[in-house]
Design an enzyme around this catalytic site. Structure first.
Site, PDB file in Angstrom:
ATOM      1  N   ASP A   1      15.294  37.353  23.259  1.00 25.11           N
ATOM      2  CA  ASP A   1      14.342  37.590  24.347  1.00 25.11           C
ATOM      3  C   ASP A   1      14.994  37.981  25.666  1.00 25.11           C
ATOM      4  OD1 ASP A   1      11.706  37.611  23.983  1.00 25.11           O
ATOM      5  OD2 ASP A   1      11.341  35.498  24.348  1.00 25.11           O
TER       6      ASP A   1
ATOM      7  N   HIS B   1      12.462  42.879  18.570  1.00 19.30           N
ATOM      8  CA  HIS B   1      11.827  43.204  17.293  1.00 19.30           C
ATOM      9  C   HIS B   1      11.247  44.608  17.359  1.00 19.30           C
ATOM     10  CE1 HIS B   1       7.664  42.569  18.750  1.00 19.30           C
ATOM     11  NE2 HIS B   1       8.222  41.666  19.530  1.00 19.30           N
TER      12      HIS B   1
ATOM     13  N   ASP C   1       4.243  27.636  19.236  1.00 17.36           N
ATOM     14  CA  ASP C   1       4.660  28.638  20.228  1.00 17.36           C
ATOM     15  C   ASP C   1       4.080  28.326  21.607  1.00 17.36           C
ATOM     16  OD1 ASP C   1       6.004  30.311  18.334  1.00 17.36           O
ATOM     17  OD2 ASP C   1       4.076  31.120  17.707  1.00 17.36           O
TER      18      ASP C   1
HETATM   19  C1  NAG Z   1      13.601  38.401  20.632  1.00 15.71           C
HETATM   20  C2  NAG Z   1      12.159  38.626  20.380  1.00 15.71           C
HETATM   21  O1  NAG Z   1      11.757  39.628  19.838  1.00 15.71           O
HETATM   22  N1  NAG Z   1      11.398  37.712  20.775  1.00 15.71           N
HETATM   23  C3  NAG Z   1      10.029  37.767  20.541  1.00 15.71           C
HETATM   24  C4  NAG Z   1       9.799  37.055  19.281  1.00 15.71           C
HETATM   25  O2  NAG Z   1       8.509  36.950  19.045  1.00 15.71           O
HETATM   26  C5  NAG Z   1       7.826  36.187  20.004  1.00 15.71           C
HETATM   27  C6  NAG Z   1       6.494  36.061  19.432  1.00 15.71           C
HETATM   28  O3  NAG Z   1       6.013  37.326  19.130  1.00 15.71           O
HETATM   29  C7  NAG Z   1       7.866  36.900  21.337  1.00 15.71           C
HETATM   30  O4  NAG Z   1       7.283  36.106  22.325  1.00 15.71           O
HETATM   31  C8  NAG Z   1       9.288  37.129  21.693  1.00 15.71           C
HETATM   32  O5  NAG Z   1       9.355  37.962  22.788  1.00 15.71           O
END
Ligand code: NAG
Ligand code: NAG
Ligand code: NAG
Ligand code: NAG
Ligand code: NAG
Ligand code: NAG
EC number: 3.2.1.-
Length: 394
Positions: A169, A214, A350
């Site tokens: 993220d 992703h 989440d």
């Molecule tokens: C690293 C990444 O892609 N993080 C995402 C993973 O999925 C969650 C849920 O969809 C997202 O909040 C993150 O941004």
């Protein structure tokens, strides 16, 4: 469109910086081997214990089959240990102790860890969700009190291998969220922090996967090249600190819900070349190779949305219906993919959003994990035997 302009500008700046430095020739970049082959995978005991509640819930409904399927997850499936604060570094010690106890015979055990504590974390949420802030010396604390001891712990356990996912993220925000002032400020902190972690975690038993978000985020055609360029920039920064610095590859879909090989192409993927995670790896790979970088991936299939569960790709919170995905280590047909893994331990909420009744982020959501078991695709094999008391050894 504001965001588009922002990242085009950022890309132009990056390209300028990159052309000043000599490009590493692909032959010069060190070839490493797939670290997952021929190893046992560490099964996180504390996650297995949380699932006792799920097993009990199925048994209370006389659902012996799903109780037995849950036992398979608890006893046999490897997940990752998230190390997200300085105090949480003790989780590495626990993982090392448990992984050693799990070792049978001569096979080495590989331990999955996530390193996740950048200053100004979660910048797109507008404020840091983590413990470190760049205005309070966070970057220095990150280096000296988090990354340095992290490196010391894993390098001392030479009898084990470690696959470490670096900072989910984070770098994705450098591509698409530069219109958010807090993210624009955080970008250089993220780059410097991740480069430092790469430079310090260079050991023969440590294999680094930098997070590549992703397919629904960075997989759009316009984002692929800037994504590869930001990885090249960060790896080059790491090499300045440690000339031997290298990474094994990238992790994708950490905590997300995208399938590896989608059975149904969802409407919200529109024209994206990355409409499932296998396509994302394949579409990003040539851009990585053009930068002289490796193009190996691990892909989180710990939770996968069922077809049409989401109306939009951006839905990320306790998506339902969803199920456990392909098992870690299962055969896959994409040569860029080192391994399918389960990074996000299914069952931790989440946030108080998505499926009704969801508790706060990180809290156990038993109804959700029951659903993951029931919807697992492929279906989980049942384990009827209760856990032998071998855990007493720990
Ligand atoms: C690293 C990444 O892609 N993080 C995402 C993973 O999925 C969650 C849920 O969809 C997202 O909040 C993150 O941004
Ligand atoms: C490859 O590895 C060797 C030995 O670890 C190191 O000396 C060399 O600098 C590395 N080359 C690159 C391009 O990283
Ligand atoms: C489960 O099975 C037992 C024994 O057959 C029975 O007494 C009980 O009522 C059942 N419980 C449920 C929830 O169906
Ligand atoms: C960004 O950094 C500048 C300069 O340090 C500071 O003045 C500003 O408040 C920061 N903005 C945000 C949103 O953090
Ligand atoms: C996807 O789009 C097609 C063509 O527009 C439409 O027929 C179909 O109903 C849509 N599917 C969903 C699940 O919205
Ligand atoms: C892998 O197999 C799936 C399912 O058979 C298929 O849809 C996909 O295109 C294949 N991917 C590659 C990279 O060959």
């Amino acid at each position: 469109m504001v965001q588009l302009t922002q990242f085009v500008l950022a890309t132009a700046a990056l390209a300028g910086a990159a052309s000043a430095a000599p490009k590493p020739s692909p032959a010069a970049s060190n070839v490493t081997v797939n670290p997952w082959i021929g190893k046992d995978r560490y099964i996180v005991q504390s996650y297995g214990k949380k699932l006792d509640r799920t097993i009990a819930a199925f048994e209370a409904k006389n659902d012996t089959l799903n109780a037995a399927r849950t036992r398979t997850v608890a006893q046999k499936i490897s997940t990752f240990t998230w190390v997200t604060t300085r105090a949480g570094l003790t989780g590495i010690t626990t993982a090392i102790t448990e992984a050693r106890a799990q070792r049978k015979g001569r096979k080495k055990v590989i331990v999955g860890l996530v390193l996740y504590n950048l200053p100004d974390r979660d910048c797109s949420a507008g404020e840091s969700a983590g413990e470190l802030s760049s205005v309070n010396d966070g970057l220095n604390l990150y280096k000296t009190e988090f990354v340095d001891p992290y490196a010391k712990l894993v390098s001392a356990a030479k009898d084990l291998d470690f696959a470490i996912v670096l900072e989910p993220d984070s770098l994705g925000n450098a591509i698409t969220n530069q219109a958010i002032p807090f993210c624009a400020n955080a970008t250089s902190v993220y780059e410097e922090g991740i480069a430092y972690a790469i430079s310090k975690l260079q050991f023969p038993n440590v294999h680094l996967y930098v997070d590549a978000a992703h397919g629904g985020w960075l997989g759009w055609a316009d984002n692929l090249k800037p994504t590869a360029q930001i990885f090249a920039k960060v790896v080059a920064m790491a090499k300045k600190l440690n000339p031997a610095a290298k990474i094994r590859g990238y992790s994708t879909n950490v905590s997300n819900y995208n399938p590896f090989n989608a059975k149904v192409r969802e409407n919200y993927t529109e024209w994206s070349p990355s409409w499932d995670e296998s396509h994302y790896a394949s579409s990003l790979a040539p851009y990585l190779e053009a930068e002289g970088l490796p193009s190996n991936f691990i892909i989180d299939q710990g939770r996968v949305a069922l077809p049409h569960a989401r109306a939009e790709w951006g839905e990320w919170c306790n998506v339902a219906p969803a199920g456990f995905g392909e098992l870690p280590g299962s055969k896959n047909n994409n040569t860029h993919v080192d391994s399918i893994v389960w990074i996000k331990p299914g069952g931790e909420s989440d946030g108080a959003c998505g499926l009704e009744g969801a508790p706060a982020a990180g809290a156990w959501f038993d109804e959700y994990v029951q659903m993951l078991v029931q919807n697992a695709d492929p279906p989980l094999a049942p384990t009827y035997a209760k856990k032998p008391t071998s855990s007493a050894r720990l």
